[in-house]
Design a protein around this motif. Structure first.
Motif, PDB file in Angstrom:
ATOM      1  N   TYR A 124     -34.390  38.852 -47.199  1.00  0.00           N
ATOM      2  CA  TYR A 124     -33.336  37.683 -47.199  1.00  0.00           C
ATOM      3  C   TYR A 124     -32.102  37.787 -46.300  1.00  0.00           C
ATOM      4  O   TYR A 124     -31.582  36.957 -45.620  1.00  0.00           O
ATOM      5  N   THR A 125     -31.389  39.164 -46.402  1.00  0.00           N
ATOM      6  CA  THR A 125     -30.393  39.584 -45.427  1.00  0.00           C
ATOM      7  C   THR A 125     -30.723  39.468 -43.928  1.00  0.00           C
ATOM      8  O   THR A 125     -29.854  38.727 -43.278  1.00  0.00           O
ATOM      9  N   ARG A 126     -31.936  39.632 -43.658  1.00  0.00           N
ATOM     10  CA  ARG A 126     -32.583  39.400 -42.285  1.00  0.00           C
ATOM     11  C   ARG A 126     -32.464  37.993 -41.668  1.00  0.00           C
ATOM     12  O   ARG A 126     -32.344  37.533 -40.617  1.00  0.00           O
ATOM     13  N   LEU A 127     -32.937  37.075 -42.600  1.00  0.00           N
ATOM     14  CA  LEU A 127     -33.495  35.684 -42.370  1.00  0.00           C
ATOM     15  C   LEU A 127     -32.224  34.972 -42.057  1.00  0.00           C
ATOM     16  O   LEU A 127     -32.282  34.124 -41.314  1.00  0.00           O
ATOM     17  N   GLY A 128     -31.074  34.993 -42.679  1.00  0.00           N
ATOM     18  CA  GLY A 128     -29.884  34.243 -42.876  1.00  0.00           C
ATOM     19  C   GLY A 128     -29.944  32.783 -43.498  1.00  0.00           C
ATOM     20  O   GLY A 128     -31.174  32.129 -43.852  1.00  0.00           O
ATOM     21  N   ALA A 129     -28.814  32.311 -43.682  1.00  0.00           N
ATOM     22  CA  ALA A 129     -28.771  31.078 -44.672  1.00  0.00           C
ATOM     23  C   ALA A 129     -29.399  30.015 -44.107  1.00  0.00           C
ATOM     24  O   ALA A 129     -29.957  29.111 -44.917  1.00  0.00           O
ATOM     25  N   ALA A 130     -29.079  29.495 -42.960  1.00  0.00           N
ATOM     26  CA  ALA A 130     -29.696  28.259 -42.451  1.00  0.00           C
ATOM     27  C   ALA A 130     -31.197  28.142 -42.722  1.00  0.00           C
ATOM     28  O   ALA A 130     -31.961  27.237 -42.889  1.00  0.00           O
TER      29      ALA A 130
ATOM     30  N   ASP B 197     -36.938  31.300 -60.035  1.00  0.00           N
ATOM     31  CA  ASP B 197     -38.245  31.242 -59.910  1.00  0.00           C
ATOM     32  C   ASP B 197     -39.030  30.944 -58.663  1.00  0.00           C
ATOM     33  O   ASP B 197     -39.934  30.748 -58.410  1.00  0.00           O
ATOM     34  N   ARG B 198     -38.119  30.699 -57.532  1.00  0.00           N
ATOM     35  CA  ARG B 198     -38.765  30.101 -56.426  1.00  0.00           C
ATOM     36  C   ARG B 198     -38.365  31.234 -55.330  1.00  0.00           C
ATOM     37  O   ARG B 198     -38.623  31.258 -54.068  1.00  0.00           O
ATOM     38  N   VAL B 199     -37.882  32.568 -55.641  1.00  0.00           N
ATOM     39  CA  VAL B 199     -37.298  33.420 -54.676  1.00  0.00           C
ATOM     40  C   VAL B 199     -38.566  33.940 -53.835  1.00  0.00           C
ATOM     41  O   VAL B 199     -38.153  34.165 -52.440  1.00  0.00           O
ATOM     42  N   ASP B 200     -39.583  34.389 -54.613  1.00  0.00           N
ATOM     43  CA  ASP B 200     -40.783  35.022 -53.573  1.00  0.00           C
ATOM     44  C   ASP B 200     -41.420  33.847 -52.765  1.00  0.00           C
ATOM     45  O   ASP B 200     -41.696  33.990 -51.674  1.00  0.00           O
ATOM     46  N   GLU B 201     -41.348  32.543 -53.345  1.00  0.00           N
ATOM     47  CA  GLU B 201     -42.189  31.487 -52.428  1.00  0.00           C
ATOM     48  C   GLU B 201     -41.170  31.224 -51.208  1.00  0.00           C
ATOM     49  O   GLU B 201     -41.801  31.218 -50.372  1.00  0.00           O
ATOM     50  N   VAL B 202     -40.070  30.876 -51.492  1.00  0.00           N
ATOM     51  CA  VAL B 202     -39.010  30.586 -50.411  1.00  0.00           C
ATOM     52  C   VAL B 202     -39.066  31.870 -49.491  1.00  0.00           C
ATOM     53  O   VAL B 202     -39.074  31.618 -48.171  1.00  0.00           O
ATOM     54  N   LEU B 203     -39.279  32.953 -49.791  1.00  0.00           N
ATOM     55  CA  LEU B 203     -39.089  34.209 -49.054  1.00  0.00           C
ATOM     56  C   LEU B 203     -40.285  33.972 -47.999  1.00  0.00           C
ATOM     57  O   LEU B 203     -40.033  34.168 -46.660  1.00  0.00           O
ATOM     58  N   ARG B 204     -41.544  33.690 -48.674  1.00  0.00           N
ATOM     59  CA  ARG B 204     -42.547  33.606 -47.698  1.00  0.00           C
ATOM     60  C   ARG B 204     -42.461  32.221 -46.737  1.00  0.00           C
ATOM     61  O   ARG B 204     -42.775  32.580 -45.705  1.00  0.00           O
TER      62      ARG B 204
END
Ligand SMILES: O=C([O-])CC(=O)C(=O)O
Ligand SMILES: [Mg+2]
Length: 215
Positions: A12-18, A169-176
């Protein structure tokens, strides 16, 4: 309350908020007024919520004592901006307890010191005015911060663009989804470097014609 794996936090740190906000269907973004005091800082971590009264920071002081290492304090200070509810002393104490950062729908002060201490803080405003330490509040219960419902355990991602929350409960899905979006943006970047425009790449010619942009 469950923890979030270090590898997930790093991704998540690499991806960025936007990108995270887009990836989860343009949801979870806090009000645009909530901005970093130092735009070079990135904040990623598990939320510990704080419900605080305007002009008072006793609940915040208490939250520092119960936070776990890695937690991000997310404070609903009711968008009250005429009182710096957080400053360099709370920052020092938070760092002693391993707290990752602060998001507050309210004001902070002592920001030069906070920047030098390297502690990520996102706030609605900056105020030199003091706050009382008298009022009731809550730690750990559901809050609204910057217009977004946030529960303890949700993931917070903050950077120069602002702050976004991801439901626990969406942390893994949103990461993908966010990794997929980042890969597609990377191929778009390569196409731009070849000289193509976004109208070409996104195939918007028909829309442009239909709306009468063509000259
Ligand atoms: O005094 C306060 O309540 C907030 C503050 O300035 C600090 O933490 O340094
Ligand atoms: Mg101070």
């Amino acid at each position: 309350m469950s923890t979030i794996a270090r590898s997930v936090l790093e991704s998540y740190t690499r991806l960025g908020a936007a990108t995270v906000h887009e990836a989860q269907g343009r949801t979870g973004a806090l009000d645009s007024a909530i901005k970093p005091v130092d735009p070079r800082k990135v904040l990623v971590g598990r939320a510990l919520t704080v419900d605080s009264r305007p002009g008072d920071n006793l609940a915040i002081q208490y939250a520092v004592t119960v936070a776990k290492p890695g937690d991000v304090l997310v404070v609903d200070a009711k968008a009250y901006t005429e009182g710096g509810a957080w400053g360099d002393l709370l920052t020092l104490s938070a760092q002693q307890h391993g707290i990752s950062g602060l998001v507050i729908d309210g004001s902070v002060r002592d920001i030069q010191a906070i920047i030098e201490m390297g502690f990520p803080v996102f706030s609605r405003a900056i105020s030199i005015k003091g706050t009382d330490k008298n009022q009731p509040g809550g730690v750990g219960s559901g809050i609204v911060c910057g217009g977004v419902n946030i529960a303890t355990g949700d993931l917070i991602v903050g950077d120069a663009d602002g702050v976004v929350a991801v439901l626990a409960d969406r942390v893994d899905e949103v990461l993908r989804l966010a990794v997929g979006r980042e890969q597609s943006e990377e191929s778009t970047r390569q196409e731009i470097l070849k000289g193509r425009t976004l109208i070409d790449i996104l195939d918007l010619h028909e829309r442009v014609r239909a709306l009468g942009y063509d000259r």
